[in-house]
Enzyme design. Structure first.
Site, mmCIF file in Angstrom:
data_model
loop_
_atom_site.group_PDB
_atom_site.id
_atom_site.type_symbol
_atom_site.label_atom_id
_atom_site.label_comp_id
_atom_site.label_asym_id
_atom_site.label_seq_id
_atom_site.Cartn_x
_atom_site.Cartn_y
_atom_site.Cartn_z
ATOM 1 N N ALA A 118 16.476 85.873 83.885
ATOM 2 C CA ALA A 118 15.966 85.564 85.225
ATOM 3 C C ALA A 118 14.811 84.579 85.073
ATOM 4 O O ALA A 118 14.188 84.507 84.008
ATOM 5 C CB ALA A 118 15.461 86.841 85.879
ATOM 6 N N GLY A 122 18.949 88.567 82.118
ATOM 7 C CA GLY A 122 19.953 88.236 83.140
ATOM 8 C C GLY A 122 21.056 87.359 82.587
ATOM 9 O O GLY A 122 22.192 87.395 83.074
ATOM 10 N N GLU A 135 23.451 89.630 81.088
ATOM 11 C CA GLU A 135 24.083 90.379 82.188
ATOM 12 C C GLU A 135 25.184 89.530 82.845
ATOM 13 O O GLU A 135 26.258 90.043 83.168
ATOM 14 C CB GLU A 135 23.007 90.822 83.184
ATOM 15 C CG GLU A 135 22.096 91.913 82.616
ATOM 16 C CD GLU A 135 20.902 92.209 83.494
ATOM 17 O OE1 GLU A 135 20.768 93.382 83.902
ATOM 18 O OE2 GLU A 135 20.121 91.279 83.781
ATOM 19 N N GLU A 160 13.902 92.742 78.498
ATOM 20 C CA GLU A 160 13.107 93.061 79.688
ATOM 21 C C GLU A 160 11.985 94.067 79.398
ATOM 22 O O GLU A 160 10.925 94.027 80.015
ATOM 23 C CB GLU A 160 14.029 93.638 80.787
ATOM 24 C CG GLU A 160 14.902 92.618 81.487
ATOM 25 C CD GLU A 160 16.218 92.350 80.778
ATOM 26 O OE1 GLU A 160 17.111 91.738 81.381
ATOM 27 O OE2 GLU A 160 16.358 92.723 79.599
HETATM 28 N N1 T1G Z 1 11.794 82.264 83.087
HETATM 29 C C1 T1G Z 1 10.998 81.212 83.346
HETATM 30 N N2 T1G Z 1 10.531 80.352 82.387
HETATM 31 C C2 T1G Z 1 10.918 80.593 81.137
HETATM 32 C C3 T1G Z 1 11.743 81.689 80.784
HETATM 33 C C4 T1G Z 1 12.198 82.542 81.833
HETATM 34 N N3 T1G Z 1 13.009 83.571 81.608
HETATM 35 N N4 T1G Z 1 11.921 81.666 79.438
HETATM 36 C C5 T1G Z 1 11.241 80.596 78.980
HETATM 37 N N5 T1G Z 1 10.645 79.945 79.985
HETATM 38 C C6 T1G Z 1 9.825 78.721 79.890
HETATM 39 C C7 T1G Z 1 8.528 78.928 79.110
HETATM 40 O O1 T1G Z 1 7.499 79.377 79.937
HETATM 41 C C8 T1G Z 1 8.269 77.525 78.582
HETATM 42 O O2 T1G Z 1 7.718 76.778 79.625
HETATM 43 C C9 T1G Z 1 9.659 76.988 78.317
HETATM 44 O O3 T1G Z 1 10.556 77.784 79.114
HETATM 45 C C10 T1G Z 1 10.080 77.115 76.894
HETATM 46 O O4 T1G Z 1 9.906 78.457 76.477
HETATM 47 C C11 T1G Z 1 17.567 90.342 85.925
HETATM 48 C C12 T1G Z 1 14.952 90.581 85.238
HETATM 49 C C13 T1G Z 1 14.264 81.842 75.603
HETATM 50 C C14 T1G Z 1 13.672 82.634 73.354
HETATM 51 O O5 T1G Z 1 12.497 87.703 78.565
HETATM 52 O O6 T1G Z 1 12.016 84.699 75.055
HETATM 53 O O7 T1G Z 1 16.333 88.484 82.956
HETATM 54 O O8 T1G Z 1 5.545 76.317 78.621
HETATM 55 O O9 T1G Z 1 8.265 77.961 74.674
HETATM 56 O O10 T1G Z 1 10.228 79.166 71.851
HETATM 57 O O11 T1G Z 1 17.679 91.768 84.136
HETATM 58 O O12 T1G Z 1 11.381 81.485 75.998
HETATM 59 O O13 T1G Z 1 7.347 74.645 78.452
HETATM 60 O O14 T1G Z 1 6.292 75.153 80.668
HETATM 61 O O15 T1G Z 1 9.322 80.244 74.892
HETATM 62 O O16 T1G Z 1 12.370 77.966 72.432
HETATM 63 C C15 T1G Z 1 14.474 88.122 80.356
HETATM 64 C C16 T1G Z 1 12.122 84.941 77.838
HETATM 65 C C17 T1G Z 1 13.897 87.745 81.677
HETATM 66 C C18 T1G Z 1 13.375 85.691 77.696
HETATM 67 C C19 T1G Z 1 13.022 80.326 74.117
HETATM 68 N N6 T1G Z 1 14.380 87.004 79.454
HETATM 69 N N7 T1G Z 1 12.105 83.705 77.081
HETATM 70 O O17 T1G Z 1 11.959 80.299 73.228
HETATM 71 O O18 T1G Z 1 10.686 78.272 74.145
HETATM 72 S S1 T1G Z 1 13.893 89.127 82.756
HETATM 73 C C20 T1G Z 1 13.366 86.883 78.621
HETATM 74 C C21 T1G Z 1 12.026 83.700 75.740
HETATM 75 C C22 T1G Z 1 15.522 89.262 83.270
HETATM 76 C C23 T1G Z 1 17.238 90.511 84.486
HETATM 77 C C24 T1G Z 1 15.810 90.430 84.123
HETATM 78 C C25 T1G Z 1 11.904 82.363 75.094
HETATM 79 C C26 T1G Z 1 13.248 81.804 74.575
HETATM 80 P P1 T1G Z 1 6.690 75.675 79.322
HETATM 81 P P2 T1G Z 1 9.453 78.801 75.002
HETATM 82 P P3 T1G Z 1 11.301 78.876 72.820
#
Ligand code: T1G
Ligand code: NAD
Length: 685
Positions: free
Chosen positions: A63, A102, A105, A125
């Protein structure tokens, strides 16, 4: 801006390719485009099946976290998944990289999942204080068994492609040309009857008792982490409720947790860590210098750990000491630290040998002449450090980055001892350096942008979380820590005991209180600094002068019976404190724990405000990241500056005013920035 989903049809197979940088997060725009692609594939008579692929460093990172807390925009992720699941044609996910939250999912809503070698499948999450909210707690258990799914969701770590296939999350492993293999698989599925949607595959759950056994192991976490309790309950619903009802309950739990201040704090941490990585005021496009060889001066407590960081990252490092005996001691300590990891099974003997082979010892500073970066970790004495930087100015190769690991001292003074101040900065590691994640990268007055960029990038290569800070006494972390340490002294004199002071912080969420931490690091370190700066700490000084240096002498604030790691209260210390309080003319009283906690934390927040005013830290989030990764501040509170904002700066300002009035200590008066934010009813961020 074009659609984040490209739609192509070839030989009856539609391919929807997601292109939504930086990480294909499921923003409202992407969800709408994905739903549109599924509708087109469903309605187009030429199309027999649909493949969902993606381009970029991830497949779908989940998400869009930045949308949390805002009113949901349709189609939501569950609506997109329902569309996919109700499509009368096979839908195949072609996953080339991370499919998280997500993202996974969505993939589990598909008929099948074809994985490339770089695929990473996870439900992280829990790290954001929430649970999967788009069916993950219902579909993952049906694909991989409830017990394994519970582990996946409560650990939050992704599975690599092979492991995901083995676990049942993935169906086909495509060694190469992923989209072609996925297209062929989709065509194959289109020839037969459509398999039933994952959400209806109850037979995949596995035995209830296996799940309950796994859940029982999580009881302790479930008691303190609401998201863990919610995940367990939601997976249990898969056994007890019809899936539609279980999905609705999952969604309700999701929205409840998203509102929870602990999840808000963890989301703040997520973005703060990423912001901290961007060093402010560096010209865009600044290229870091090449680092192929390193040198570390001093093989003591810190030098040894820092050398291990380089070897662990595969960078050859020369450890330099004053004499052979000191060098041998340092190298032996490094080897025994690795050997302990081998004994614990967290490192192979082969890896130990490979890392030791990257660590070379030498005596004399001349041998630092080949290094691209030199980290000085000798005694904390300015005279010695200036001498060393003057020598490095002569022996180090042109363009080498000259870094000091000083905890407190003025880097500008060290730089002034050279003719190349642009190459001088601080790289402040935290003890034990091979374990602690934080790296304060100290920008001195003349530090060149590319030198700074080199240190930050090197920090990431060494597996650290680099945070850029300015030059001042103690930089960010230790400067704020000094405010807490001063209050520890006052609280002990005024009536608190070491175990009460520590309990206040451990109950707040720190793994260790200040007295136990002092005993672990050695009380002589602080004593030496106070001696050098003419400062006094009546209780701590008395302990050191009585030979109570902490764990290393078997007694400090606590007593450490034969080799014990946890200290026990020592009536001798209580008596010592009473004597000193009498000498200092301090009237002792019972101090409520809530006051103890506030007197430990609020002066630090106040100092954090001064640090922001002075530009020593660029963002409040940077200060939070320093305390999370350097001092064990509990992540679910977001760090000192976020926590203070969530609590309310007006209340904090009033408390500080009270402490200043009661103690006469003007440094406790609210800093201008804090007072201003409090008056505006705003937080620091
Ligand atoms: N949403 C918004 N922005 C995100 C994002 C996300 N999920 N993931 C990364 N970014 C932005 C981050 O802020 C940065 O921005 C840029 O992307 C690069 O990220 C319904 C509710 C995917 C392994 O927890 O673990 O899904 O600083 O520097 O090292 O059930 O990002 O450049 O402006 O980290 O290559 C679950 C979160 C969400 C994964 C990539 N997903 N992301 O790592 O790049 S909750 C997560 C990560 C959900 C559902 C629920 C990592 C990455 P900027 P980065 P990276
Ligand atoms: P230490 O006393 O354990 O080690 C210092 C080492 O430097 C000794 O082995 C000594 O022989 C060596 N040394 C002295 N002069 C030298 C020279 N001219 N050339 C080469 N080696 C020389 O000290 P430490 O705790 O590792 O601290 C080192 C530095 O790191 C200090 O500036 C300290 O403030 C800083 N630091 C310490 C900690 C900590 O928790 N110990 C944490 C962060 C930073």
């Amino acid at each position: 801006m074009g659609s984040p989903v490209r739609f192509d049809v070839a030989e009856g197979i539609a391919v929807a390719t997601i292109v939504s940088p930086p990480v294909n997060a499921l923003s409202a725009a992407l969800r709408a485009a994905l739903a549109e692609a599924v509708r087109r594939a469903t309605d187009d008579p030429r199309v027999r099946a649909l493949v969902i692929a993606a381009e970029g460093r991830t497949w779908i990172a989940g998400a869009d976290i930045s949308e949390f807390g805002k009113p949901p925009v349709s189609p939501t992720t569950p609506e997109v998944i329902a569309l996919i699941e109700s499509c009368p044609k096979p839908v195949v996910a072609a996953i080339h990289a991370a499919a998280l939250g997500g993202g996974l999912e969505v993939a589990m809503g598909c008929t099948a999942r074809v994985l490339g070698p770089g695929a990473r499948l996870g439900l992280p999450e829990v790290k954001l204080g929430i649970l999967p909210g788009a069916g993950g707690t219902q579909r993952a258990p049906r694909l991989m068994g409830a017990a394994a799914a519970l582990r996946l969701m409560t650990e939050g770590e992704p599975l690599k492609a092979e492991a995901a296939i083995e676990a049942g999350l993935g169906d086909v492993l495509a060694e190469d040309d992923l989209v072609m293999v996925a297209t062929a698989h989709a065509a194959h599925l289109a020839e037969g009857a459509l398999p039933k949607p994952v959400a209806q595959r109850d037979e995949g759950l596995g035995p209830r008792e296996t799940f309950e056994a796994e859940a029982a192991k999580l009881a302790k976490r479930a008691a303190t982490e609401p998201q863990v309790a919610a995940i367990i309950q939601s997976v249990r619903n898969a056994y007890e409720l019809p899936v539609a009802e279980a999905l609705a309950k999952e969604r309700a739990l999701f929205f409840e947790l998203v509102k929870d201040p602990r999840s808000q704090a963890l989301r703040h941490v997520f973005f703060a860590e990423r912001e901290a990585a961007k060093i402010a005021n560096i010209p865009a496009g600044t290229k870091p210098r090449k680092v192929e060889r390193a040198a570390v001066l001093g093989a003591g407590t810190m030098g040894g750990g820092i050398a291990m960081c380089f070897a662990n990252a595969g960078i050859p490092v020369r450890v330099i000491e004053t004499d052979q005996a000191a060098l041998d001691r340092g190298l032996a300590r490094i080897r025994s630290t690795y050997a302990a990891s081998v004994k614990r099974g967290s490192l192979t003997q082969q890896a130990l040998d490979a890392r030791m082979a990257l660590i070379e010892g030498a005596v004399g500073l001349d041998s630092a002449n080949e290094a691209d970066v030199i980290v000085e970790a000798v005694f904390e004495e300015m005279g010695l450090k200036k001498e060393i930087f003057a020598t490095l100015d002569r022996v180090a190769k042109p363009g080498a980055v000259l870094a000091s690991n000083t905890s407190y001292l003025d880097i500008d003074e060290m730089a002034a001892a050279t003719t190349r101040p642009g190459d001088v900065l601080g790289m402040h590691f935290f003890s034990p350096a091979n374990v602690m994640k934080l790296l304060e990268v100290v920008r001195a007055k003349h530090t060149a942008p590319d030198a700074l960029a080199t240190a930050a990038e090197l920090g990431r290569k060494l597996g650290k979380v680099p945070v850029a800070v300015g030059v001042c006494f103690g930089f960010v972390g230790n400067r704020m820590l000094a405010r807490r340490t001063a209050q520890v002294e006052r609280l002990l004199l005024e009536g608190a005991l070491p175990e009460q002071v520590d309990k206040a912080l451990t109950e707040f969420g720190f793994r260790m209180g200040p007295c136990a931490m002092g005993d672990l690091a050695g009380l002589d370190i602080g004593w030496r600094i106070r001696q050098a700066t003419g400062k006094k700490a009546p209780v701590a000084d008395a302990l050191v002068e009585a030979g109570r240096l902490g764990q290393k002498t078997g007694k400090g604030y606590y007593l450490y019976p034969e080799g014990a790691r946890a200290g026990v209260p020592d009536p001798e210390v209580a008596a010592m404190i009473e004597r000193i309080a009498a000498q200092e003319g301090v009237t002792r009283r019972a101090i409520p724990q809530e006051e103890i906690l506030d007197r430990l934390l609020l002066p630090m927040v106040n100092e954090g405000a001064r640090i922001l005013e002075e530009g020593i830290a660029a963002r409040p989030g940077d200060i939070d990241v320093v305390w999370l990764h350097g001092y064990g501040w509990p992540a679910w509170t977001g760090g000192p500056m976020h926590w203070a904002g969530a609590r309310g700066l007006a209340d904090i300002a009033a408390r500080l005013e009270g402490f200043a009035a009661a103690s006469g200590d003007e440094s406790l008066r609210p800093a201008p920035l804090l007072a201003k934010r409090a008056a505006e009813g705003r937080a620091f961020g």
